[in-house]
Motif scaffolding. Structure first.
Motif, PDB file in Angstrom:
ATOM      1  N   GLU A  53     -28.625  -8.172 -76.148  1.00 35.76           N
ATOM      2  CA  GLU A  53     -29.737  -8.577 -77.007  1.00 35.76           C
ATOM      3  C   GLU A  53     -29.447  -9.883 -77.737  1.00 35.76           C
ATOM      4  O   GLU A  53     -30.362 -10.657 -78.037  1.00 35.76           O
ATOM      5  CB  GLU A  53     -30.074  -7.468 -77.996  1.00 35.76           C
ATOM      6  CG  GLU A  53     -30.683  -6.240 -77.321  1.00 35.76           C
ATOM      7  CD  GLU A  53     -31.198  -5.222 -78.330  1.00 35.76           C
ATOM      8  OE1 GLU A  53     -31.013  -5.433 -79.538  1.00 35.76           O
ATOM      9  OE2 GLU A  53     -31.782  -4.213 -77.895  1.00 35.76           O
ATOM     10  N   LEU A  56     -30.835 -12.866 -75.840  1.00 31.56           N
ATOM     11  CA  LEU A  56     -32.247 -12.961 -75.502  1.00 31.56           C
ATOM     12  C   LEU A  56     -32.879 -14.278 -75.939  1.00 31.56           C
ATOM     13  O   LEU A  56     -33.726 -14.829 -75.229  1.00 31.56           O
ATOM     14  CB  LEU A  56     -33.013 -11.780 -76.109  1.00 31.56           C
ATOM     15  CG  LEU A  56     -32.858 -10.450 -75.360  1.00 31.56           C
ATOM     16  CD1 LEU A  56     -33.543  -9.334 -76.123  1.00 31.56           C
ATOM     17  CD2 LEU A  56     -33.428 -10.563 -73.956  1.00 31.56           C
ATOM     18  N   ASP A  57     -32.494 -14.793 -77.105  1.00 29.15           N
ATOM     19  CA  ASP A  57     -33.079 -16.044 -77.579  1.00 29.15           C
ATOM     20  C   ASP A  57     -32.855 -17.177 -76.587  1.00 29.15           C
ATOM     21  O   ASP A  57     -33.712 -18.050 -76.409  1.00 29.15           O
ATOM     22  CB  ASP A  57     -32.506 -16.431 -78.946  1.00 29.15           C
ATOM     23  CG  ASP A  57     -33.037 -15.548 -80.064  1.00 29.15           C
ATOM     24  OD1 ASP A  57     -34.082 -14.905 -79.847  1.00 29.15           O
ATOM     25  OD2 ASP A  57     -32.400 -15.503 -81.131  1.00 29.15           O
ATOM     26  N   GLU A  61     -38.917 -16.192 -73.421  1.00 28.48           N
ATOM     27  CA  GLU A  61     -39.884 -15.138 -73.713  1.00 28.48           C
ATOM     28  C   GLU A  61     -40.023 -14.140 -72.568  1.00 28.48           C
ATOM     29  O   GLU A  61     -40.234 -12.940 -72.793  1.00 28.48           O
ATOM     30  CB  GLU A  61     -41.244 -15.752 -74.028  1.00 28.48           C
ATOM     31  CG  GLU A  61     -42.302 -14.768 -74.478  1.00 28.48           C
ATOM     32  CD  GLU A  61     -41.940 -14.042 -75.772  1.00 28.48           C
ATOM     33  OE1 GLU A  61     -42.552 -12.991 -76.036  1.00 28.48           O
ATOM     34  OE2 GLU A  61     -41.060 -14.530 -76.517  1.00 28.48           O
ATOM     35  N   ARG A  64     -37.335 -11.620 -72.980  1.00 24.05           N
ATOM     36  CA  ARG A  64     -37.539 -10.793 -74.174  1.00 24.05           C
ATOM     37  C   ARG A  64     -38.590  -9.707 -73.906  1.00 24.05           C
ATOM     38  O   ARG A  64     -38.410  -8.540 -74.252  1.00 24.05           O
ATOM     39  CB  ARG A  64     -37.974 -11.662 -75.354  1.00 24.05           C
ATOM     40  CG  ARG A  64     -38.130 -10.892 -76.660  1.00 24.05           C
ATOM     41  CD  ARG A  64     -38.481 -11.821 -77.811  1.00 24.05           C
ATOM     42  NE  ARG A  64     -37.407 -12.763 -78.053  1.00 24.05           N
ATOM     43  CZ  ARG A  64     -36.302 -12.484 -78.730  1.00 24.05           C
ATOM     44  NH1 ARG A  64     -36.115 -11.257 -79.217  1.00 24.05           N
ATOM     45  NH2 ARG A  64     -35.381 -13.396 -78.918  1.00 24.05           N
TER      46      ARG A  64
END
Length: 356
Positions: A53, A56-57, A61, A64
């Motif tokens: 996690e 994810l950035d 998108e 995510r």
């Protein structure tokens, strides 16, 4: 098309005990995975769930959204008064009321035989009966909607009237309407609401579950020489994502949408095997998955050209492979045998998930 990122859960473990933070539960089902393949057109990277996690950035998108979908439970299906849980694999029984089914189970168009077969499959444990009146086998021709209605309407009415959960397998809005009026409570459209311009409107008005299936080409020609410009699973993913968006735009509730990768519909043997090996990726779409590989030609191709009536073992192999990747609905011909296999599989899962 801009480059995008896909996620495929892998590294499945028997149980999550003692693996806090190192595994994730797949779509609220009976499976936990410890690794994720980050898939792009230019390559694949395998990474552990532990710490995923935090990445994810940097993945964008697409990743995510896919991660949220992979790790979110699926709500039960509601077919009128019947509720079908999706935290475990369920069987959707195939009931063809046709004279020309590829699998040889079309009941010769005999309505009474079809009704008897439907009740028998429900009694054996099928969660729902999927009734179809038009063969969409390779090389098949379109059936007039009046004939299709005449085949399926009395079958749907009797089964639904007897308390059985019924789905209608059709591409045509008029057939959908007739089946819904007769008691069907789910629509399974092999064209994903693209064949009939009124189909999406009917599905939205019905407020019932709808299966959107990937296909490439028309049944009459889809197996002539199917080709894909990108890895087949990525094309299917993008196509289904677009069809989900189109259905929602037409008024279908997202919670009522299921997806099917369309095993055998415009695919070679290698395409079908790629679908089976990577099926878990499709959970990233956020919808329950239906898989129909029962008695398909690929089984014969892998087993010395076994005829359709000798493909039970191969059908069960595909059903278990789908269950091991979290598919929620398995569309099958051989209900008792498939359910026995799934019960043994479920017994092993339950044992693994019971703390010593």
């Amino acid at each position: 098309m801009a480059a995008r990122t896909y996620l495929r859960p892998t590294g499945f473990v028997d149980a999550p005990f003692g693996h806090d933070g190192k595994v994730a539960r797949l779509a609220g089902g009976l499976l936990w995975f410890a690794a994720v393949e980050i898939v792009r057109d230019d390559g694949v990277e395998l990474v552990p769930v532990d710490g995923f996690e935090a990445r994810l950035d940097s993945l964008g998108e697409d990743a995510r959204v896919a991660w949220t979908n992979l790790t979110t439970s699926r709500a039960p299906l509601r077919l009128g008064e019947r509720v079908i849980r999706l935290d475990q694999p369920q069987v959707a029984a195939i009931l063809n009321v046709t004279p020309d089914s590829f699998s040889g189970d079309g009941q010769g168009g005999d309505v009474e035989a079809a009704i008897e077969a439907g009740f028998a499959m429900a009694a054996a444990g099928a969660a729902l009966i999927d009734v179809g009146g038009e063969s969409t086998r390779p090389g098949s021709q379109t059936v007039w909607e009046g004939d299709e209605i005449a085949r399926i309407e009395p079958v749907v009415r009797r089964l639904a009237g007897g308390g059985t959960a019924v789905s209608v397998d059709t591409r045509k809005a008029a057939v959908m309407e007739a089946a819904l009026a007769a008691g069907a409570r789910m629509i399974n459209d092999v064209s994903a609401l693209t064949f009939d311009p009124r189909a999406a409107e009917v599905a939205a008005a019905a407020r019932c579950p709808v299966v959107l299936m990937h296909h490439k080409g028309d049944p009459a020609t889809m197996q002539d020489d199917p080709r894909y410009d990108r890895p087949v699973l990525l094309e299917i993913y993008d196509w289904l994502e677009a069809r989900i968006a189109a259905a929602i735009e037409a008024g279908v509730d997202r919670a009522n949408i299921l997806v099917d990768p369309g095993f055998g519909f415009g695919k070679t043997v290698q395409h079908n095997l790629a679908i089976m090996n990577g099926l878990a990726m499709l959970h990233g779409l956020g919808c329950p998955i239906m898989l129909g590989a029962s008695r398909k030609r690929t089984i014969g191709a892998l087993s010395n050209a076994a005829p359709v009536d000798q493909r039970l073992a191969g059908s069960i192999a595909f059903a278990l492979k789908a269950a091991e990747q979290g598919a929620q609905l398995l569309r099958v011909h051989d209900v008792p045998a498939t359910l026995q296999a799934l019960r043994v599989w479920r017994g092993m899962r339950d044992a693994a998930l019971t703390p010593a």
